[in-house]
Design a protein around this motif. Structure first.
Motif, PDB file in Angstrom:
ATOM      1  N   ALA A 195       0.822  -1.215   0.000  1.00  0.00           N
ATOM      2  CA  ALA A 195       0.000   0.000   0.000  1.00  0.00           C
ATOM      3  C   ALA A 195       0.851   1.259   0.000  1.00  0.00           C
ATOM      4  CB  ALA A 195      -0.949  -0.008   1.193  1.00  0.00           C
ATOM      5  N   PHE A 196       1.988   1.217   0.665  1.00  0.00           N
ATOM      6  CA  PHE A 196       2.879   2.385   0.642  1.00  0.00           C
ATOM      7  C   PHE A 196       3.291   2.734  -0.790  1.00  0.00           C
ATOM      8  CE2 PHE A 196       4.062   1.674   5.260  1.00  0.00           C
ATOM      9  CZ  PHE A 196       3.589   2.914   5.684  1.00  0.00           C
ATOM     10  N   GLY A 197       3.297   1.734  -1.663  1.00  0.00           N
ATOM     11  CA  GLY A 197       3.630   2.001  -3.056  1.00  0.00           C
ATOM     12  C   GLY A 197       2.562   2.788  -3.798  1.00  0.00           C
ATOM     13  N   LEU A 198       1.341   2.809  -3.271  1.00  0.00           N
ATOM     14  CA  LEU A 198       0.262   3.572  -3.899  1.00  0.00           C
ATOM     15  C   LEU A 198       0.291   5.033  -3.502  1.00  0.00           C
ATOM     16  CD1 LEU A 198      -2.793   1.146  -3.527  1.00  0.00           C
ATOM     17  CD2 LEU A 198      -1.210   1.367  -5.452  1.00  0.00           C
ATOM     18  N   GLY A 199       0.860   5.325  -2.322  1.00  0.00           N
ATOM     19  CA  GLY A 199       0.863   6.702  -1.846  1.00  0.00           C
ATOM     20  C   GLY A 199       0.923   6.740  -0.334  1.00  0.00           C
ATOM     21  N   ASP A 200       0.456   7.834   0.221  1.00  0.00           N
ATOM     22  CA  ASP A 200       0.552   8.050   1.663  1.00  0.00           C
ATOM     23  C   ASP A 200      -0.719   7.595   2.377  1.00  0.00           C
ATOM     24  OD1 ASP A 200       3.126   9.182   1.610  1.00  0.00           O
ATOM     25  OD2 ASP A 200       2.299  11.131   1.032  1.00  0.00           O
ATOM     26  N   TRP A 201      -0.515   7.030   3.561  1.00  0.00           N
ATOM     27  CA  TRP A 201      -1.601   6.583   4.422  1.00  0.00           C
ATOM     28  C   TRP A 201      -1.361   7.151   5.821  1.00  0.00           C
ATOM     29  CZ3 TRP A 201      -5.269   3.410   2.038  1.00  0.00           C
ATOM     30  CH2 TRP A 201      -4.891   2.881   0.799  1.00  0.00           C
ATOM     31  N   ASP A 202      -2.427   7.207   6.616  1.00  0.00           N
ATOM     32  CA  ASP A 202      -2.315   7.780   7.955  1.00  0.00           C
ATOM     33  C   ASP A 202      -2.165   6.738   9.052  1.00  0.00           C
ATOM     34  OD1 ASP A 202      -2.918  10.632   7.178  1.00  0.00           O
ATOM     35  OD2 ASP A 202      -4.769   9.662   6.502  1.00  0.00           O
ATOM     36  N   ARG A 228       7.526   7.017   7.248  1.00  0.00           N
ATOM     37  CA  ARG A 228       6.457   7.636   6.445  1.00  0.00           C
ATOM     38  C   ARG A 228       5.444   8.378   7.322  1.00  0.00           C
ATOM     39  NH1 ARG A 228       6.230   5.091   1.162  1.00  0.00           N
ATOM     40  NH2 ARG A 228       4.317   6.281   0.813  1.00  0.00           N
ATOM     41  N   LYS A 229       5.713   8.454   8.620  1.00  0.00           N
ATOM     42  CA  LYS A 229       4.862   9.188   9.568  1.00  0.00           C
ATOM     43  C   LYS A 229       3.434   8.642   9.577  1.00  0.00           C
ATOM     44  CE  LYS A 229       7.506  13.511   9.580  1.00  0.00           C
ATOM     45  NZ  LYS A 229       8.699  12.955   8.941  1.00  0.00           N
ATOM     46  N   ALA A 230       3.326   7.318   9.580  1.00  0.00           N
ATOM     47  CA  ALA A 230       2.033   6.638   9.696  1.00  0.00           C
ATOM     48  C   ALA A 230       1.927   5.980  11.067  1.00  0.00           C
ATOM     49  CB  ALA A 230       1.880   5.592   8.593  1.00  0.00           C
ATOM     50  N   SER A 231       0.730   5.919  11.590  1.00  0.00           N
ATOM     51  CA  SER A 231       0.498   5.300  12.896  1.00  0.00           C
ATOM     52  C   SER A 231      -0.027   3.881  12.723  1.00  0.00           C
ATOM     53  CB  SER A 231      -0.504   6.131  13.700  1.00  0.00           C
ATOM     54  OG  SER A 231       0.018   7.401  14.008  1.00  0.00           O
ATOM     55  N   VAL A 232       0.037   3.114  13.819  1.00  0.00           N
ATOM     56  CA  VAL A 232      -0.456   1.737  13.818  1.00  0.00           C
ATOM     57  C   VAL A 232      -1.407   1.548  14.996  1.00  0.00           C
ATOM     58  CG1 VAL A 232       0.169  -0.706  13.964  1.00  0.00           C
ATOM     59  CG2 VAL A 232       1.676   0.899  12.758  1.00  0.00           C
ATOM     60  N   VAL A 233      -2.583   1.023  14.716  1.00  0.00           N
ATOM     61  CA  VAL A 233      -3.492   0.510  15.739  1.00  0.00           C
ATOM     62  C   VAL A 233      -3.304  -0.997  15.778  1.00  0.00           C
ATOM     63  CG1 VAL A 233      -5.910   0.147  16.368  1.00  0.00           C
ATOM     64  CG2 VAL A 233      -5.172   2.373  15.482  1.00  0.00           C
TER      65      VAL A 233
END
Length: 339
Positions: A195-202, A228-233
């Protein structure tokens, strides 16, 4: 009831500040065993009363039942909690005698149609708002895309839907302010890297892959989230029950090697007089990418038991002992350093 004071962590670069303990809405919809509607609503209401400000649900959960139940409670809440739901499955009416109920007990009379296309995601979002009875949600996750759900070949056309239009729909919803954050809700970290290859995620809701028992997501996924400054739940902190005294791991009977590893971890916990479930619940938050741990209690009493584990103070030496005994993956962040 007096609300607790939970630590809050920011979701990526958004203005969402999430309590580090959340409420998962799958169990409330009756997976494997029935949960009466009044009990489900009471559990969600209790979570909000004690100060939890994040509730996750999905169309799949009870084939619409979870969204209905969660919506009834959330609409009464002030202030409103952070709400996430999911896209990728559209629900189509079906006669109950012809329905594929899966593991849901008494689901609503719908079947699931996988659709990760531009139009499918927008329709799924609108349908969820109808079931929730809300004008908006805060977070949208792409649900169960990947080989773990669809198989390698079966996932290819679905991934093409997401890549060619679905991601654009999510970006438009987020960039236009309709939702505040987008991500994936999955049980495998590898598809999150794709998914990171598609663009940015939060934010990614990842179940079962970064737990006290298993840290397979540590690298490259968790490290990439930091970059990439993304969080994980972290969903499934008890690995389907094996870390709370059950014999199930990844929704199936646990193999002998997993049972042996659990027993070794439990022995370390006992040496520090810490219940294994308390360590399992609190472990994911030692990683700086993690903003929330998301268990799924089925009743107010189960939630109270989770809160008791949450309140137990875990000495830093417990984590370092697990690391020294090779029970944490090398590089796992722990207080004072890494494993």
């Amino acid at each position: 009831m007096t609300a607790r004071s939970f630590e809050k962590r920011r979701v990526a670069q958004t203005d969402l500040a999430m309590t580090t303990l959340g409420l998962g809405g799958a169990s409330l919809a009756g997976i494997f065993s029935a949960v009466p509607a009044d009990q489900a609503r009471a559990t969600a209401r209790h979570a909000l009363e004690v100060g939890i400000n994040y509730v996750d649900t999905a169309p799949q959960y009870g084939l619409g039942r979870s969204e209905h139940l969660v919506g009834e409670v959330v609409r009464e809440a002030s202030p409103r909690p952070i709400i996430s739901t999911k896209v990728g499955r559209r629900l189509t009416p079906v006669s109950p005698d012809r329905q594929d109920k899966g593991n849901w007990v008494d689901p609503l009379p719908f079947d699931q149609l996988y659709d990760y296309s531009y139009d499918g995601i927008l329709r799924s979002y609108e349908d969820s708002l109808q079931r929730l009875g809300l004008e908006k949600v805060d977070i949208l996750y792409v649900h169960d895309i990947g080989a773990a759900t669809h198989g390698v070949e079966g996932n290819k056309p679905l991934w093409a839907q997401l890549a060619s239009g679905g991601y654009r729909a999510l970006r438009e919803l987020r960039d236009g302010g309709t939702v505040k954050a987008i991500g994936l809700g999955v049980n495998e970290w590898e598809v999150c890297m794709d998914a990171f290859g598609l663009g940015d995620w939060d934010v990614f809701l990842l179940a079962g892959r970064y737990t006290l028992l298993e840290q397979t997501a540590l690298a490259p996924f968790m490290t990439t989230c930091i970059e990439r400054k993304a969080s994980v739940v972290v969903g499934g902190p008890f690995n389907s029950g094996i870390l709370v005294g059950g014999d199930t791991f990844n929704y199936a009977k646990a193999p002998d090697d997993v049972v042996a590893r659990v027993r070794a971890i439990e022995a370390v916990c006992k040496a520090f007089n810490v219940p294994l479930p308390a360590a399992a619940l609190q472990f994911p938050l030692t990683h700086p990418a993690v903003c929330n741990v998301l268990p799924g209690p089925r009743s107010p009493a189960e939630l109270d038991g989770i809160l008791d584990w949450w309140d137990i103070r875990i000495p830093a030496a417990l984590w370092s002992t697990l690391a020294d005994e090779g029970l944490l993956a090398p590089g796992t962040p722990i207080p004072g350093g890494t494993a």
